[in-house]
Scaffold this motif. Sequence first.
Motif, PDB file in Angstrom:
ATOM      1  N   ALA A 106       2.405 -10.213  19.789  1.00 31.95           N
ATOM      2  CA  ALA A 106       1.614 -11.000  18.844  1.00 31.95           C
ATOM      3  C   ALA A 106       0.586 -10.126  18.153  1.00 31.95           C
ATOM      4  CB  ALA A 106       0.908 -12.140  19.580  1.00 31.95           C
ATOM      5  N   ALA A 107       0.423 -10.343  16.864  1.00 30.18           N
ATOM      6  CA  ALA A 107      -0.570  -9.585  16.103  1.00 30.18           C
ATOM      7  C   ALA A 107      -1.966 -10.041  16.489  1.00 30.18           C
ATOM      8  CB  ALA A 107      -0.354  -9.791  14.606  1.00 30.18           C
ATOM      9  N   PRO A 108      -2.860  -9.121  16.855  1.00 36.24           N
ATOM     10  CA  PRO A 108      -4.202  -9.517  17.257  1.00 36.24           C
ATOM     11  C   PRO A 108      -5.005 -10.052  16.075  1.00 36.24           C
ATOM     12  CG  PRO A 108      -3.852  -7.148  17.542  1.00 36.24           C
ATOM     13  CD  PRO A 108      -2.637  -7.704  16.904  1.00 36.24           C
ATOM     14  N   GLN A 109      -5.891 -10.984  16.365  1.00 37.60           N
ATOM     15  CA  GLN A 109      -6.766 -11.529  15.342  1.00 37.60           C
ATOM     16  C   GLN A 109      -8.186 -11.054  15.610  1.00 37.60           C
ATOM     17  OE1 GLN A 109      -5.418 -13.393  12.842  1.00 37.60           O
ATOM     18  NE2 GLN A 109      -3.476 -12.925  13.834  1.00 37.60           N
ATOM     19  N   MET A 110      -8.831 -10.480  14.616  1.00 37.77           N
ATOM     20  CA  MET A 110     -10.204 -10.049  14.793  1.00 37.77           C
ATOM     21  C   MET A 110     -10.830  -9.758  13.436  1.00 37.77           C
ATOM     22  SD  MET A 110     -10.353  -6.052  15.102  1.00 37.77           S
ATOM     23  CE  MET A 110     -11.860  -6.390  14.300  1.00 37.77           C
ATOM     24  N   GLY A 111     -12.042 -10.162  13.267  1.00 35.15           N
ATOM     25  CA  GLY A 111     -12.820  -9.765  12.114  1.00 35.15           C
ATOM     26  C   GLY A 111     -12.156 -10.063  10.786  1.00 35.15           C
ATOM     27  N   SER A 112     -12.719  -9.550   9.745  1.00 36.83           N
ATOM     28  CA  SER A 112     -12.232  -9.763   8.393  1.00 36.83           C
ATOM     29  C   SER A 112     -11.587  -8.487   7.882  1.00 36.83           C
ATOM     30  CB  SER A 112     -13.388 -10.174   7.492  1.00 36.83           C
ATOM     31  OG  SER A 112     -12.977 -10.270   6.155  1.00 36.83           O
ATOM     32  N   VAL A 113     -10.349  -8.597   7.434  1.00 37.96           N
ATOM     33  CA  VAL A 113      -9.641  -7.474   6.839  1.00 37.96           C
ATOM     34  C   VAL A 113      -9.697  -7.643   5.326  1.00 37.96           C
ATOM     35  CG1 VAL A 113      -7.431  -6.297   6.604  1.00 37.96           C
ATOM     36  CG2 VAL A 113      -8.139  -7.183   8.829  1.00 37.96           C
ATOM     37  N   SER A 114     -10.240  -6.666   4.633  1.00 38.50           N
ATOM     38  CA  SER A 114     -10.417  -6.778   3.188  1.00 38.50           C
ATOM     39  C   SER A 114      -9.072  -6.751   2.469  1.00 38.50           C
ATOM     40  CB  SER A 114     -11.291  -5.635   2.681  1.00 38.50           C
ATOM     41  OG  SER A 114     -10.586  -4.402   2.754  1.00 38.50           O
ATOM     42  N   GLN A 115      -9.073  -7.248   1.242  1.00 38.32           N
ATOM     43  CA  GLN A 115      -7.862  -7.203   0.426  1.00 38.32           C
ATOM     44  C   GLN A 115      -7.474  -5.768   0.126  1.00 38.32           C
ATOM     45  OE1 GLN A 115      -5.949  -9.955  -0.354  1.00 38.32           O
ATOM     46  NE2 GLN A 115      -4.501  -8.313  -0.899  1.00 38.32           N
ATOM     47  N   ASP A 116      -8.462  -4.888  -0.035  1.00 34.16           N
ATOM     48  CA  ASP A 116      -8.166  -3.477  -0.284  1.00 34.16           C
ATOM     49  C   ASP A 116      -7.387  -2.859   0.879  1.00 34.16           C
ATOM     50  OD1 ASP A 116      -9.328  -3.467  -2.765  1.00 34.16           O
ATOM     51  OD2 ASP A 116     -11.226  -2.593  -2.101  1.00 34.16           O
ATOM     52  N   LEU A 117      -7.767  -3.208   2.109  1.00 38.25           N
ATOM     53  CA  LEU A 117      -7.033  -2.704   3.272  1.00 38.25           C
ATOM     54  C   LEU A 117      -5.629  -3.281   3.318  1.00 38.25           C
ATOM     55  CD1 LEU A 117      -9.366  -2.498   6.416  1.00 38.25           C
ATOM     56  CD2 LEU A 117      -7.893  -0.727   5.467  1.00 38.25           C
ATOM     57  N   LYS A 118      -5.501  -4.568   3.046  1.00 39.21           N
ATOM     58  CA  LYS A 118      -4.173  -5.195   3.025  1.00 39.21           C
ATOM     59  C   LYS A 118      -3.286  -4.528   1.984  1.00 39.21           C
ATOM     60  CE  LYS A 118      -5.923  -9.739   4.467  1.00 39.21           C
ATOM     61  NZ  LYS A 118      -6.170 -11.144   4.030  1.00 39.21           N
ATOM     62  N   ASP A 119      -3.860  -4.237   0.815  1.00 39.45           N
ATOM     63  CA  ASP A 119      -3.095  -3.587  -0.245  1.00 39.45           C
ATOM     64  C   ASP A 119      -2.655  -2.181   0.161  1.00 39.45           C
ATOM     65  OD1 ASP A 119      -3.466  -5.824  -1.819  1.00 39.45           O
ATOM     66  OD2 ASP A 119      -5.071  -4.936  -3.036  1.00 39.45           O
ATOM     67  N   ALA A 120      -3.534  -1.466   0.867  1.00 42.85           N
ATOM     68  CA  ALA A 120      -3.195  -0.108   1.291  1.00 42.85           C
ATOM     69  C   ALA A 120      -2.048  -0.114   2.301  1.00 42.85           C
ATOM     70  CB  ALA A 120      -4.420   0.579   1.884  1.00 42.85           C
ATOM     71  N   VAL A 121      -2.072  -1.066   3.224  1.00 41.49           N
ATOM     72  CA  VAL A 121      -0.983  -1.184   4.203  1.00 41.49           C
ATOM     73  C   VAL A 121       0.321  -1.570   3.514  1.00 41.49           C
ATOM     74  CG1 VAL A 121      -0.176  -2.488   6.212  1.00 41.49           C
ATOM     75  CG2 VAL A 121      -2.543  -1.672   6.119  1.00 41.49           C
ATOM     76  N   ALA A 122       0.221  -2.348   2.432  1.00 38.82           N
ATOM     77  CA  ALA A 122       1.405  -2.792   1.691  1.00 38.82           C
ATOM     78  C   ALA A 122       1.805  -1.834   0.576  1.00 38.82           C
ATOM     79  CB  ALA A 122       1.139  -4.172   1.099  1.00 38.82           C
ATOM     80  N   ALA A 123       1.160  -0.676   0.490  1.00 31.50           N
ATOM     81  CA  ALA A 123       1.411   0.256  -0.620  1.00 31.50           C
ATOM     82  C   ALA A 123       2.888   0.648  -0.682  1.00 31.50           C
ATOM     83  CB  ALA A 123       0.552   1.506  -0.463  1.00 31.50           C
ATOM     84  N   PRO A 124       3.486   0.614  -1.864  1.00 28.68           N
ATOM     85  CA  PRO A 124       4.906   0.957  -1.999  1.00 28.68           C
ATOM     86  C   PRO A 124       5.199   2.419  -1.730  1.00 28.68           C
ATOM     87  CG  PRO A 124       3.893   0.669  -4.162  1.00 28.68           C
ATOM     88  CD  PRO A 124       2.877   0.232  -3.154  1.00 28.68           C
ATOM     89  N   THR A 125       4.177   3.245  -1.687  1.00 32.34           N
ATOM     90  CA  THR A 125       4.366   4.673  -1.426  1.00 32.34           C
ATOM     91  C   THR A 125       4.554   4.986   0.055  1.00 32.34           C
ATOM     92  OG1 THR A 125       1.959   4.764  -1.574  1.00 32.34           O
ATOM     93  CG2 THR A 125       3.196   5.571  -3.462  1.00 32.34           C
ATOM     94  N   ARG A 126       4.344   4.006   0.931  1.00 31.60           N
ATOM     95  CA  ARG A 126       4.560   4.267   2.354  1.00 31.60           C
ATOM     96  C   ARG A 126       6.041   4.503   2.643  1.00 31.60           C
ATOM     97  NH1 ARG A 126       2.222   0.156   6.433  1.00 31.60           N
ATOM     98  NH2 ARG A 126       2.616   1.910   7.830  1.00 31.60           N
ATOM     99  N   ASN A 127       6.307   5.368   3.587  1.00 35.58           N
ATOM    100  CA  ASN A 127       7.675   5.619   4.038  1.00 35.58           C
ATOM    101  C   ASN A 127       8.213   4.344   4.685  1.00 35.58           C
ATOM    102  OD1 ASN A 127      10.004   6.401   5.412  1.00 35.58           O
ATOM    103  ND2 ASN A 127       9.153   8.350   6.063  1.00 35.58           N
ATOM    104  N   PRO A 128       9.332   3.790   4.203  1.00 36.61           N
ATOM    105  CA  PRO A 128       9.868   2.553   4.792  1.00 36.61           C
ATOM    106  C   PRO A 128      10.162   2.660   6.287  1.00 36.61           C
ATOM    107  CG  PRO A 128      10.955   3.047   2.713  1.00 36.61           C
ATOM    108  CD  PRO A 128      10.126   4.247   3.055  1.00 36.61           C
ATOM    109  N   ALA A 129      10.391   3.874   6.771  1.00 39.73           N
ATOM    110  CA  ALA A 129      10.639   4.062   8.202  1.00 39.73           C
ATOM    111  C   ALA A 129       9.376   3.873   9.029  1.00 39.73           C
ATOM    112  CB  ALA A 129      11.217   5.450   8.457  1.00 39.73           C
ATOM    113  N   ASN A 130       8.198   3.929   8.388  1.00 46.03           N
ATOM    114  CA  ASN A 130       6.936   3.803   9.110  1.00 46.03           C
ATOM    115  C   ASN A 130       6.476   2.367   9.284  1.00 46.03           C
ATOM    116  OD1 ASN A 130       6.678   6.569   9.446  1.00 46.03           O
ATOM    117  ND2 ASN A 130       5.417   6.850   7.626  1.00 46.03           N
ATOM    118  N   THR A 131       6.808   1.513   8.356  1.00 41.06           N
ATOM    119  CA  THR A 131       6.240   0.161   8.368  1.00 41.06           C
ATOM    120  C   THR A 131       6.651  -0.695   9.561  1.00 41.06           C
ATOM    121  OG1 THR A 131       7.980  -0.603   6.849  1.00 41.06           O
ATOM    122  CG2 THR A 131       5.901   0.126   5.881  1.00 41.06           C
TER     123      THR A 131
END
Length: 275
Positions: A21-46
């Motif tokens: 289960a994904a842990p829940q804690m604190g507030s994650v900014s939209q900028d952080l969410k966008d960085a994790v979702a960046a299309p430049t990430r290696n698909p093998a890493n996600t």
Amino acid sequence: MRYTLPAVAIIAAALGTAAIAAPQMGSVSQDLKDAVAAPTRNPANTPRDKYRHPAETLAFFGVKPTDAVVELWPGGGWYTEILAPYLKKGRGTLWAAAPWPDGIKGAQNLRFKDSPTYGEVAFAAFPVWNEGEPKIRDNSVDVVLTFRNVHNWRMGYQRPDKQDYAPEAFKQAFAMLKPGGTLGIVDHRLPENASAERERTSGYIKTSTIKKLAADAGFKLVGESEINANPRDSADWASGVWTLPPTYRLKDVDRAKYEAIGESDRMTLKFRKPG
């Protein structure tokens, strides 16, 4: 301050289910969410996000897009791919630092300059062992991060003599941080009753060891989190942490068992340089 693993994850472990289960804690900014979702990430890493919780981890460490950040020993750049676009949004600065020059090649191969998503990434030596190696200036950065590396320093990895250089690594990390700066550490957690030999050979390290190394260097502990905990990991594998994914040291032997366990149980610790 301490965040605990949600009850749902503990129940899932007791039932032996494969999902974590994904842990829940604190507030994650939209900028952080966008960085994790960046299309430049290696698909093998996600697919590893479910074990590493990058957005929640960086939010816990308090990394801001305007910060000057050093990532120590980025390896192939798993976290670098997230930090680079995140810091570009706020015109922050990212340094990748590792044993010079070979240790930095994985991050250099990400070819940051070829992508408009990435900001400039600078490279430096860490630890600095030899005269003339590029060094991050003292008192110059806001955040220092390292993910699953303190055990390597303790094991003497990358040194011909295999001597423990963790105290020197913490000393150099302390020096590069501004007063009030943050040191964020994630590492494979060894039970406190394990032997010292296990700490030198298993790829796991005790939480108390990291806390002492940090305190001896002058850091103050300001937070602990169970964001990256995995109660299925017993940390007693004969072949060490590399038994588990993503390494699978035993190859196809009991692979389904280790896949169901997932990546290692990890501590997440936040320290501050006083002042």
